[in-house]
Design an enzyme around this catalytic site. Structure first.
Site, PDB file in Angstrom:
ATOM      1  N   CYS A   2       0.851  -1.174   0.000  1.00  0.00           N
ATOM      2  CA  CYS A   2       0.000   0.000   0.000  1.00  0.00           C
ATOM      3  C   CYS A   2       0.894   1.233   0.000  1.00  0.00           C
ATOM      4  O   CYS A   2       2.094   1.130   0.242  1.00  0.00           O
ATOM      5  CB  CYS A   2      -0.867   0.039   1.252  1.00  0.00           C
ATOM      6  SG  CYS A   2      -1.840  -1.455   1.478  1.00  0.00           S
ATOM      7  N   ARG A  27       1.408   1.318  -6.170  1.00  0.00           N
ATOM      8  CA  ARG A  27       1.503   0.381  -5.051  1.00  0.00           C
ATOM      9  C   ARG A  27       0.164  -0.281  -4.725  1.00  0.00           C
ATOM     10  O   ARG A  27       0.081  -1.107  -3.826  1.00  0.00           O
ATOM     11  CB  ARG A  27       2.017   1.116  -3.799  1.00  0.00           C
ATOM     12  CG  ARG A  27       3.397   1.702  -3.993  1.00  0.00           C
ATOM     13  CD  ARG A  27       3.760   2.604  -2.836  1.00  0.00           C
ATOM     14  NE  ARG A  27       4.117   1.851  -1.658  1.00  0.00           N
ATOM     15  CZ  ARG A  27       5.345   1.553  -1.282  1.00  0.00           C
ATOM     16  NH1 ARG A  27       6.361   1.952  -2.013  1.00  0.00           N
ATOM     17  NH2 ARG A  27       5.582   0.879  -0.190  1.00  0.00           N
ATOM     18  N   TRP A  74      -3.685  -1.756  -1.314  1.00  0.00           N
ATOM     19  CA  TRP A  74      -3.603  -3.014  -2.043  1.00  0.00           C
ATOM     20  C   TRP A  74      -4.055  -4.062  -1.038  1.00  0.00           C
ATOM     21  O   TRP A  74      -3.346  -4.364  -0.089  1.00  0.00           O
ATOM     22  CB  TRP A  74      -2.167  -3.237  -2.522  1.00  0.00           C
ATOM     23  CG  TRP A  74      -2.122  -4.301  -3.531  1.00  0.00           C
ATOM     24  CD1 TRP A  74      -2.512  -4.216  -4.835  1.00  0.00           C
ATOM     25  CD2 TRP A  74      -1.669  -5.633  -3.327  1.00  0.00           C
ATOM     26  NE1 TRP A  74      -2.346  -5.417  -5.450  1.00  0.00           N
ATOM     27  CE2 TRP A  74      -1.837  -6.300  -4.555  1.00  0.00           C
ATOM     28  CE3 TRP A  74      -1.171  -6.330  -2.249  1.00  0.00           C
ATOM     29  CZ2 TRP A  74      -1.509  -7.632  -4.706  1.00  0.00           C
ATOM     30  CZ3 TRP A  74      -0.836  -7.656  -2.404  1.00  0.00           C
ATOM     31  CH2 TRP A  74      -1.009  -8.284  -3.633  1.00  0.00           C
ATOM     32  N   ASN A  98       0.663   0.153   6.074  1.00  0.00           N
ATOM     33  CA  ASN A  98       1.165  -0.714   5.013  1.00  0.00           C
ATOM     34  C   ASN A  98       1.855  -1.891   5.688  1.00  0.00           C
ATOM     35  O   ASN A  98       2.692  -1.686   6.558  1.00  0.00           O
ATOM     36  CB  ASN A  98       2.166   0.089   4.155  1.00  0.00           C
ATOM     37  CG  ASN A  98       2.882  -0.784   3.149  1.00  0.00           C
ATOM     38  OD1 ASN A  98       2.350  -1.804   2.704  1.00  0.00           O
ATOM     39  ND2 ASN A  98       4.091  -0.389   2.796  1.00  0.00           N
ATOM     40  N   GLY A  99       1.519  -3.118   5.296  1.00  0.00           N
ATOM     41  CA  GLY A  99       2.185  -4.287   5.892  1.00  0.00           C
ATOM     42  C   GLY A  99       1.165  -5.248   6.484  1.00  0.00           C
ATOM     43  O   GLY A  99      -0.017  -5.227   6.117  1.00  0.00           O
ATOM     44  N   GLU A 477      22.365 -20.995  -5.542  1.00  0.00           N
ATOM     45  CA  GLU A 477      22.057 -19.566  -5.705  1.00  0.00           C
ATOM     46  C   GLU A 477      23.123 -18.702  -5.024  1.00  0.00           C
ATOM     47  O   GLU A 477      23.533 -17.672  -5.563  1.00  0.00           O
ATOM     48  CB  GLU A 477      20.655 -19.283  -5.140  1.00  0.00           C
ATOM     49  CG  GLU A 477      20.268 -17.815  -4.997  1.00  0.00           C
ATOM     50  CD  GLU A 477      20.190 -17.055  -6.304  1.00  0.00           C
ATOM     51  OE1 GLU A 477      20.426 -17.645  -7.371  1.00  0.00           O
ATOM     52  OE2 GLU A 477      19.940 -15.842  -6.247  1.00  0.00           O
ATOM     53  N   LYS A 481      25.249 -15.963  -6.962  1.00  0.00           N
ATOM     54  CA  LYS A 481      25.281 -14.550  -6.568  1.00  0.00           C
ATOM     55  C   LYS A 481      26.722 -14.090  -6.399  1.00  0.00           C
ATOM     56  O   LYS A 481      27.099 -13.017  -6.847  1.00  0.00           O
ATOM     57  CB  LYS A 481      24.530 -14.306  -5.247  1.00  0.00           C
ATOM     58  CG  LYS A 481      23.044 -14.290  -5.270  1.00  0.00           C
ATOM     59  CD  LYS A 481      22.419 -13.039  -5.846  1.00  0.00           C
ATOM     60  CE  LYS A 481      22.147 -13.204  -7.324  1.00  0.00           C
ATOM     61  NZ  LYS A 481      20.912 -13.879  -7.688  1.00  0.00           N
ATOM     62  N   GLU A 484      28.655 -13.937  -9.884  1.00  0.00           N
ATOM     63  CA  GLU A 484      28.229 -12.964 -10.889  1.00  0.00           C
ATOM     64  C   GLU A 484      28.537 -11.522 -10.498  1.00  0.00           C
ATOM     65  O   GLU A 484      28.741 -10.687 -11.368  1.00  0.00           O
ATOM     66  CB  GLU A 484      26.756 -13.123 -11.253  1.00  0.00           C
ATOM     67  CG  GLU A 484      25.775 -12.710 -10.183  1.00  0.00           C
ATOM     68  CD  GLU A 484      24.318 -12.840 -10.631  1.00  0.00           C
ATOM     69  OE1 GLU A 484      24.027 -12.604 -11.808  1.00  0.00           O
ATOM     70  OE2 GLU A 484      23.485 -13.171  -9.777  1.00  0.00           O
ATOM     71  N   HIS A 500      32.571 -37.027  -4.103  1.00  0.00           N
ATOM     72  CA  HIS A 500      32.641 -37.782  -5.355  1.00  0.00           C
ATOM     73  C   HIS A 500      33.467 -37.053  -6.404  1.00  0.00           C
ATOM     74  O   HIS A 500      33.226 -37.209  -7.605  1.00  0.00           O
ATOM     75  CB  HIS A 500      31.229 -38.088  -5.856  1.00  0.00           C
ATOM     76  CG  HIS A 500      30.455 -38.920  -4.884  1.00  0.00           C
ATOM     77  ND1 HIS A 500      30.714 -40.257  -4.676  1.00  0.00           N
ATOM     78  CD2 HIS A 500      29.481 -38.588  -3.993  1.00  0.00           C
ATOM     79  CE1 HIS A 500      29.906 -40.728  -3.726  1.00  0.00           C
ATOM     80  NE2 HIS A 500      29.160 -39.718  -3.289  1.00  0.00           N
ATOM     81  N   LYS A 600      20.012  -7.759 -17.773  1.00  0.00           N
ATOM     82  CA  LYS A 600      18.877  -8.064 -16.891  1.00  0.00           C
ATOM     83  C   LYS A 600      17.876  -8.981 -17.594  1.00  0.00           C
ATOM     84  O   LYS A 600      17.246  -9.811 -16.968  1.00  0.00           O
ATOM     85  CB  LYS A 600      18.209  -6.746 -16.477  1.00  0.00           C
ATOM     86  CG  LYS A 600      17.135  -6.896 -15.427  1.00  0.00           C
ATOM     87  CD  LYS A 600      17.702  -7.271 -14.069  1.00  0.00           C
ATOM     88  CE  LYS A 600      16.625  -7.619 -13.064  1.00  0.00           C
ATOM     89  NZ  LYS A 600      17.149  -8.439 -11.964  1.00  0.00           N
TER      90      LYS A 600
HETATM   91  C1  F6R Z   1      21.059 -13.999 -11.560  1.00  0.00           C
HETATM   92  C2  F6R Z   1      19.965 -13.679 -12.459  1.00  0.00           C
HETATM   93  C3  F6R Z   1      19.759 -14.539 -13.634  1.00  0.00           C
HETATM   94  C4  F6R Z   1      18.257 -14.632 -13.989  1.00  0.00           C
HETATM   95  C5  F6R Z   1      18.083 -15.388 -15.317  1.00  0.00           C
HETATM   96  C6  F6R Z   1      16.627 -15.575 -15.663  1.00  0.00           C
HETATM   97  O1  F6R Z   1      21.122 -13.116 -10.483  1.00  0.00           O
HETATM   98  O2  F6R Z   1      19.277 -12.711 -12.274  1.00  0.00           O
HETATM   99  O3  F6R Z   1      20.307 -15.802 -13.461  1.00  0.00           O
HETATM  100  O4  F6R Z   1      17.591 -15.282 -12.952  1.00  0.00           O
HETATM  101  O5  F6R Z   1      18.719 -14.681 -16.343  1.00  0.00           O
HETATM  102  O6  F6R Z   1      16.000 -14.347 -15.828  1.00  0.00           O
HETATM  103  P1  F6R Z   1      14.435 -14.239 -15.755  1.00  0.00           P
HETATM  104  O7  F6R Z   1      14.024 -14.564 -14.363  1.00  0.00           O
HETATM  105  O8  F6R Z   1      14.119 -12.829 -16.133  1.00  0.00           O
HETATM  106  O9  F6R Z   1      13.876 -15.244 -16.733  1.00  0.00           O
END
Ligand code: F6R
Length: 605
Positions: A2, A27, A74, A98-99, A477, A481, A484, A500, A600
């Site tokens: 919200c 929002r 929301w 909000n929350g 993950e 992280k 990358e 292994h 992205k």
């Molecule tokens: C890593 C990262 C990528 C995305 C991947 C899929 O931090 O962001 O590995 O997860 O490129 O992207 P989407 O989710 O947009 O399909």
């Protein structure tokens, strides 16, 4: 999610509050409302639907004053109608929120004999609690402070009191809130956008802070009710800059948004009372005996965790594959399979191709996406939003935990649809999900400690992440992280798999991050920890309180995340691996928000 805005002004506030609400409409727009103090007396207008409806209501029945609060909703608890629209009023008190107040049922129960509740919301109880304290003769400041101590959950509030003409009270825990500094006026808003036309000087309240805002002064208090000073941030640049607030990077801001983004996801996948998973007619799990989850990168790891949930909680088999491999292996498909594409952007070329492939083969398709205008959302039979809001940092963080939250709730809905769990187990797991915003907030308090651990990690050239069960994807993950954004080579492994082959790489000082909450696999993971420790590995243990008690002496560094049922534990450990990678990258001075070679949205195969 919200939106909140407040003005302690020296001129009329109604028009400016409505203007602020319009900028917050992204929002939520289930309903909106405004409350002002006119000559010291409370008056409010509310309307169902978009802010134009509120404007029409105000045009019919004007109100104005120099102090006011406003809200765009929301819906979480209670239907999106005018009765449940904020501000909520009880006696002398009006509040916008909000929350989620997690313990609202308990608090309502405690007031049931003396108070009549008019709405289905969790918020109304806050107005009653403050009003009860005022009735006992407490000052507004004390009544507000006493009430805050009774609340459990993640929230941001604005509150005004009849016959208290100069003050707005506000507080934050888990949900963001900022004060704005104007010329003889002060403001309150969910974000910089809300106050963009009013001021460029903001103070972002810190976790647990509360404040009193007057036209010519303000006071900020910390969780222990001590007066504190907080830095003023001057917002420069366009709206995107403003959105970064006082965080150094979008990635950190997005990590910190998670109590709120997860709240938003939850409210989309739980029913109006937040006591049960939402059972949707569009997605009837009784029709399916298999789920196929396809995704890339971080989204793929979210899908991997979901496999544990669907299989263990709902008893539904799950196939999971990376999108770039899926269709080339010519998978065997049948029409009792539900296909779920998981993608933040909704545009990733391989995931989209997998979705099209399954559609062509007659499968029911769903797209779990953040961007609802994306191609996947448009092409899938069912578009499932995660509601994490725009994710600007290239490394996915808040989208990951929202993907996880949505998938957990869907698995719970599937379990209920299939009759795989009892009512009491369904309630227990829903309550666990509901505790996430608060526990993520607690996990974020580990930030300073994790920064110190990350500093040591940043000197390594290579690192391993280990986990078992649903923590394996979190190990993967965590490694993704780290590599990358910090460019440190990192690998995630199922803890039992290391011996292994990969164990050959362990030498004196090799950092190994072991993710092991105290669950049924804890002992086994700790045995694997010892196998690498005896070969010289430098261990960082990510665990919970019980795990720390049992194994703290085995690690050089220990990160103790809040205790949660194994059902939610992967979401809590995610926060630790995100912060660890972030701080290691910051120490190394890399371009955290836009790491080299990445994009992205990956729209090529
Ligand atoms: C890593 C990262 C990528 C995305 C991947 C899929 O931090 O962001 O590995 O997860 O490129 O992207 P989407 O989710 O947009 O399909």
């Amino acid at each position: 999610m919200c939106g909140i805005i407040g003005i302690a002004g020296r001129g009329a506030v109604t028009e400016r509050l409505v203007d602020g609400l319009k900028r917050l409409e992204y929002r939520g727009y289930d309903s909106s409302g405004i409350a002002v103090l006119t000559d010291g007396h409370l008056d409010r207008r509310r309307a169902e639907g978009k802010i134009v409806n509120l404007e029409a209501r105000i045009a019919d029945s004007p109100l104005d004053g120099q102090i006011g609060i406003a809200h765009t909703r929301w819906a979480t608890h209670g239907a999106p109608n005018e009765t449940n629209a904020h501000p909520h009023q009880a006696g002398r008190v009006a509040v916008v929120h909000n929350g989620i107040i997690e313990n609202y049922l308990e608090l309502r129960e405690s007031l049931a004999s003396s108070r009549t509740f008019k709405t289905e919301t969790d918020t109304e109880v806050v107005a009653h609690l403050v009003d009860v304290e005022l009735g006992k003769g407490l000052s507004p400041q004390d009544a507000f402070a006493v009430t805050l101590k009774k609340l459990k959950g993640a929230y941001a509030f604005g509150l005004i009191i009849d016959d208290n003409p100069d003050e707005i009270y506000c507080a934050r825990a888990g949900s963001p809130l900022a004060l704005g500094i104007g010329d003889g006026e002060h403001y309150l808003g969910s974000d910089a956008m809300a106050m963009a036309q009013l001021t460029d000087k903001l103070i972002y309240l810190e976790e647990g802070d509360w404040a009193i805002i007057r036209p010519t002064s303000f006071e900020i208090f910390d969780e222990a009710d001590k007066v504190v000073q907080r830095d003023v941030t001057v917002i420069t640049g366009g709206p995107a800059m403003a959105e970064k607030g006082n965080f150094g990077h979008f990635m950190l801001k997005e990590i910190y948004e998670q109590p709120e983004t997860v709240t938003r996801t939850l409210t989309n996948y739980l029913d109006g009372s937040l006591q049960h998973p939402l059972m949707s007619e569009e997605l009837d799990f009784k029709k399916f005996d298999r789920v196929i989850i396809i995704a890339c990168g971080t989204a793929y790891y979210a899908g991997m965790v979901a496999k544990y949930w669907f299989e263990q909680v709902a008893g539904i088999a799950v196939d999971i594959d990376v999108a770039s491999e899926f269709r080339y292996r010519r998978p065997v498909l049948n029409e009792r399979s539900l296909f779920i594409a998981v993608s933040q952007s909704g545009e990733t070329a391989d995931t989209l191709a997998a979705l099209r492939y399954c559609k062509e083969n007659g499968l029911k398709t769903a797209a779990l996406v953040n961007v609802m205008t994306s191609t996947m959302a448009r092409e899938a039979d069912i578009a499932l939003p995660i509601k994490a809001g725009p994710e600007i940092g290239v490394a996915s963080t808040k989208a990951f935990t929202s993907q996880l939250t949505a998938l957990a709730a869907l698995a719970l809905a599937a379990a209920t649809a299939q009759g795989a769990i009892s009512k009491s187990e369904e309630s227990r797991l829903t309550a666990e999900l509901l505790s996430l915003p608060r526990k993520i907030t607690e996990a974020l308090e580990l930030d300073l400690h994790i920064e110190a651990v990350a500093k040591r990690l940043s000197t390594a050239s290579s690192a391993f992440y280990l986990g078992r069960g649903s923590q394996v994807p979190i190990a993967l993950e965590g490694a993704l992280k780290l590599k990358e954004i910090s460019y440190i080579h990192a690998e995630g492994y199922a803890a039992g798999e290391l011996k292994h082959g990969p164990i050959a790489l362990i030498e004196d000082g090799t950092p190994v991050i072991v993710i092991a909450p105290h669950d049924e696999l804890f002992e086994k993971t700790i045995s694997n920890l010892q196998e690498v420790a005896t070969r010289g590995a430098r261990i960082t243990l990510i665990t919970d309180e019980a795990g720390a008690k049992a194994a703290s002496q085995m690690a050089s560094d220990i990160i103790v995340v809040p205790t949660g049922d194994p059902f939610i534990a992967p979401i809590l450990t995610s926060i630790a691996v995100q912060l660890l990678a972030y701080h290691a990258a910051v120490h190394l001075g890399t371009d955290v928000d836009q790491p080299r070679n990445l994009a992205k949205s990956v729209t090529v195969e």
